[in-house]
Design an enzyme around this catalytic site. Structure first.
Site, short mmCIF file in Angstrom:
data_model
loop_
_atom_site.label_atom_id
_atom_site.label_comp_id
_atom_site.label_asym_id
_atom_site.label_seq_id
_atom_site.Cartn_x
_atom_site.Cartn_y
_atom_site.Cartn_z
N SER A 149 0.85 -1.19 0.00
CA SER A 149 0.00 0.00 0.00
C SER A 149 0.88 1.23 0.00
O SER A 149 1.72 1.42 0.90
CB SER A 149 -0.88 0.01 1.25
OG SER A 149 -1.41 1.31 1.42
N HIS A 208 -1.57 -1.73 -3.82
CA HIS A 208 -2.81 -1.45 -3.07
C HIS A 208 -3.00 0.06 -2.97
O HIS A 208 -2.11 0.79 -2.51
CB HIS A 208 -2.67 -2.08 -1.69
CG HIS A 208 -3.91 -2.08 -0.86
ND1 HIS A 208 -4.93 -2.99 -1.04
CD2 HIS A 208 -4.30 -1.28 0.16
CE1 HIS A 208 -5.88 -2.76 -0.15
NE2 HIS A 208 -5.54 -1.71 0.58
N ASP A 244 -5.28 2.92 -1.35
CA ASP A 244 -6.24 3.19 -0.27
C ASP A 244 -6.92 4.54 -0.52
O ASP A 244 -6.31 5.59 -0.32
CB ASP A 244 -5.51 3.22 1.08
CG ASP A 244 -5.18 1.83 1.57
OD1 ASP A 244 -6.10 0.98 1.61
OD2 ASP A 244 -4.01 1.58 1.90
N MET A 248 -9.66 7.22 0.50
CA MET A 248 -10.44 7.61 1.70
C MET A 248 -11.11 8.96 1.47
O MET A 248 -10.47 9.88 0.94
CB MET A 248 -9.51 7.73 2.90
CG MET A 248 -8.71 6.48 3.16
SD MET A 248 -7.61 6.73 4.56
CE MET A 248 -6.75 5.16 4.60
N HIS A 293 -8.85 -0.07 -2.88
CA HIS A 293 -9.64 -0.31 -1.67
C HIS A 293 -10.40 0.98 -1.36
O HIS A 293 -9.81 1.95 -0.89
CB HIS A 293 -8.67 -0.71 -0.54
CG HIS A 293 -9.30 -0.86 0.80
ND1 HIS A 293 -8.56 -0.90 1.96
CD2 HIS A 293 -10.60 -1.00 1.19
CE1 HIS A 293 -9.35 -1.05 3.01
NE2 HIS A 293 -10.60 -1.09 2.57
N MET A 345 -12.53 3.28 0.62
CA MET A 345 -13.08 3.59 1.94
C MET A 345 -13.87 4.89 1.80
O MET A 345 -13.50 5.94 2.34
CB MET A 345 -11.94 3.70 2.96
CG MET A 345 -11.35 2.35 3.32
SD MET A 345 -9.70 2.47 4.05
CE MET A 345 -8.71 2.51 2.57
N MET A 393 -10.40 -6.64 7.01
CA MET A 393 -9.66 -5.57 7.68
C MET A 393 -9.17 -6.08 9.03
O MET A 393 -9.97 -6.53 9.87
CB MET A 393 -10.57 -4.36 7.92
CG MET A 393 -10.86 -3.52 6.69
SD MET A 393 -9.42 -2.96 5.77
CE MET A 393 -8.48 -2.06 7.00
N ASP A 446 -5.57 -6.96 5.44
CA ASP A 446 -5.10 -5.58 5.33
C ASP A 446 -5.08 -4.90 6.71
O ASP A 446 -6.12 -4.70 7.33
CB ASP A 446 -6.07 -4.83 4.39
CG ASP A 446 -5.64 -3.41 4.11
OD1 ASP A 446 -4.53 -3.01 4.52
OD2 ASP A 446 -6.43 -2.68 3.47
C1 DX5 Z 1 -6.05 1.21 6.36
C2 DX5 Z 1 -5.68 0.79 4.95
C3 DX5 Z 1 -4.51 -0.11 4.91
C4 DX5 Z 1 -3.25 0.52 5.42
C5 DX5 Z 1 -2.33 -0.54 5.93
O1 DX5 Z 1 -7.22 1.92 6.30
O2 DX5 Z 1 -6.75 0.11 4.35
O3 DX5 Z 1 -4.31 -0.59 3.58
O4 DX5 Z 1 -2.60 1.27 4.43
O5 DX5 Z 1 -1.29 0.06 6.63
P1 DX5 Z 1 -0.33 -0.78 7.57
O6 DX5 Z 1 0.21 -1.91 6.75
O7 DX5 Z 1 0.72 0.21 7.98
O8 DX5 Z 1 -1.18 -1.26 8.71
ZN ZN Z 2 -6.34 -0.90 2.39
#
Ligand code: DX5
Ligand code: ZN
Length: 220
Positions: free
Chosen positions: A9, A34, A36, A38, A67, A69, A138, A176
């Site tokens: 990610s 990946h 992310d 948000m 992903h 969110m 998650m 994840d």
């Molecule tokens: C959290 C994300 C993850 C995050 C993981 O909301 O969906 O993908 O980037 O980060 P680490 O590996 O540092 O927990």
């Molecule tokens: Zn993620």
């Protein structure tokens, strides 16, 4: 013995030098990237969006694993296809018409995934699992990288694996949040196919080595 797919990610990468992070991934054993996304509503953080994805699409041939969110992700499915996303995952908790959303993602040519938060039971996927290409479990509360792995995730991975086997689903299991070299083996042995990691990889002195450490974990 099949190796896990690693999906680094870029959330923990240096955003002032994203090319460096993509270049590292290009030269690594990771097969996916990946992304992310948000929106500041579904999760208490805002990350990056379509212009960034469109720009980095030119820098790599790796599989783009987005992903989402975000609330009402169904509004943007076509846009994500247009900018080159390959696997699109929406959160179960954002959906009223999950079946319709999954259908649309697949109809326009992407793989479809569903993510579940730590409090969402695996059992809720029973009537959708056969339609899915991916289940994203998650292992932290979504919104931030660098959090600790929640222990009950191992059981949820096993339950997902059982559900997949019982139903003949082809879905892969992605885990994840809080993944690192010390817990990767237990995660894989519980049944995960894909490991996501942000801080473990991009805060490591040698990100390529960190990716290899995850990639070389096998089931007993
Ligand atoms: C959290 C994300 C993850 C995050 C993981 O909301 O969906 O993908 O980037 O980060 P680490 O590996 O540092 O927990
Ligand atoms: Zn993620």
């Amino acid at each position: 013995m099949s190796k896990p797919i690693i999906s680094p990610s870029i959330l923990s990468a240096d955003f002032s030098d994203l090319w460096k992070a993509i270049h590292q991934i290009n030269n690594s054993s990771a097969e996916w990237i990946h992304l992310d996304i948000m929106d500041g509503n579904f999760v208490p953080n805002i990350s990056f969006g379509m212009p960034v994805i469109k720009s980095i699409r030119k820098l790599t041939d790796k599989v783009f694993d987005a992903h989402l969110m975000i609330e009402k992700p169904e509004r943007y499915i076509h846009n994500f296809k247009l900018i080159g996303v390959d696997v699109l995952t929406v959160h179960y908790e954002t959906q009223i018409h999950l079946h319709r959303t999954i259908d649309l993602i697949k109809k326009i040519g992407m793989k479809a995934g569903v993510a579940i938060n730590p409090h969402t039971p695996v059992l809720l996927l029973k009537d959708i699992i056969q339609e899915l290409d991916l289940v994203l479990i998650m292992s932290v509360n979504p919104g931030f990288s660098g959090q600790s792995f929640i222990e009950h995730t191992y059981r949820k991975i096993q339950e997902t694996k059982e559900l997949i086997q019982q139903t003949g689903s082809k879905a892969l299991i992605e885990v994840d949040g809080g993944v690192h070299d010390k817990n990767a083996k237990k995660i894989i042995e519980a049944g995960a196919d894909i490991l996501v990691a942000a801080s473990y990889i991009f805060h490591h002195e040698n990100p390529l080595k960190a990716i290899d450490n995850l990639r070389n974990v096998t089931r007993n």
